[in-house]
Design a protein around this motif. Structure first.
Motif, PDB file in Angstrom:
ATOM      1  N   PRO A  38       0.949  -1.256   0.058  1.00  0.00           N
ATOM      2  CA  PRO A  38       0.114   0.222   0.083  1.00  0.00           C
ATOM      3  C   PRO A  38       1.166   1.586   0.234  1.00  0.00           C
ATOM      4  N   LYS A  39       0.570   2.209  -0.619  1.00  0.00           N
ATOM      5  CA  LYS A  39       1.137   3.368  -0.989  1.00  0.00           C
ATOM      6  C   LYS A  39       1.353   3.908   0.414  1.00  0.00           C
ATOM      7  N   VAL A  40       0.614   3.859   1.520  1.00  0.00           N
ATOM      8  CA  VAL A  40       0.528   4.926   3.006  1.00  0.00           C
ATOM      9  C   VAL A  40       2.170   3.870   3.582  1.00  0.00           C
ATOM     10  N   ILE A  41       2.215   2.974   3.526  1.00  0.00           N
ATOM     11  CA  ILE A  41       3.377   2.312   4.316  1.00  0.00           C
ATOM     12  C   ILE A  41       4.726   2.108   3.326  1.00  0.00           C
ATOM     13  N   ILE A  42       4.250   2.304   1.914  1.00  0.00           N
ATOM     14  CA  ILE A  42       5.867   2.878   1.170  1.00  0.00           C
ATOM     15  C   ILE A  42       6.425   4.042   1.166  1.00  0.00           C
ATOM     16  N   ASP A  46       9.656   4.677   2.784  1.00  0.00           N
ATOM     17  CA  ASP A  46      10.286   6.416   1.780  1.00  0.00           C
ATOM     18  C   ASP A  46      11.472   6.251   3.045  1.00  0.00           C
ATOM     19  N   LEU A  47      10.333   7.698   3.890  1.00  0.00           N
ATOM     20  CA  LEU A  47      10.814   8.065   5.233  1.00  0.00           C
ATOM     21  C   LEU A  47      12.123   7.685   6.104  1.00  0.00           C
ATOM     22  N   LEU A  48      11.548   6.286   6.395  1.00  0.00           N
ATOM     23  CA  LEU A  48      12.567   5.396   7.093  1.00  0.00           C
ATOM     24  C   LEU A  48      13.715   5.774   5.880  1.00  0.00           C
ATOM     25  N   PHE A  49      13.864   5.203   5.294  1.00  0.00           N
ATOM     26  CA  PHE A  49      15.227   4.353   4.248  1.00  0.00           C
ATOM     27  C   PHE A  49      15.689   5.806   4.005  1.00  0.00           C
TER      28      PHE A  49
END
Length: 130
Positions: A38-42, A46-49
């Motif tokens: 899901p987009k929210v998890i992506i 991404d922010l965490l990465f």
């Protein structure tokens, strides 16, 4: 007072290495992230990465060139990252996939080997109840 030539050369080389390191980390992240999420998890991933990547690159630059972050450091990181994606990314992803398959296979065999005695014991216990 301007920096000595060898110091400037080291800063440029470490900037290029930081760009390549960022590319390798991104390729690993791309493989681990998967496709159907899901987009929210992506967005959260991404922010965490990128937060983790920022910390890693800053720490790398801190130890290699005392975190001298001029404009040209960012320029060379970006140039190295673009060249990495253009030239080397395909091969690194292929190698990372092969290494991942080998690691997965080793873990799978180790877990099956570890669980085999328990399966045999449970099977023998199940046959006695009949």
């Amino acid at each position: 007072m301007p920096l000595q030539l060898n110091v400037q050369f080291n800063i440029v080389m470490y900037s290029v290495l930081a760009g390549v390191l960022t590319g390798i980390l991104f390729d690993i992240y791309r493989i681990l992230r998967g496709v159907k999420i899901p987009k929210v998890i992506i967005v959260i991933e991404d922010l965490l990465f990128w937060s983790l990547c920022t910390l890693i690159i800053f720490t790398f630059l801190l130890y290699t060139n005392y975190a001298f972050l001029g404009v040209y450091v960012y320029i060379f990181i970006f140039i190295a990252l673009a060249l990495y994606f253009k030239i080397f990314s395909r091969f690194v992803v292929m190698i990372e996939n092969r290494i991942g398959k080998i690691i997965f296979k080793v873990f799978r065999v180790a877990i099956k080997t570890f669980l085999y005695p328990f399966r045999v014991i449970l099977k023998k216990m199940g046959n006695k109840n009949r």
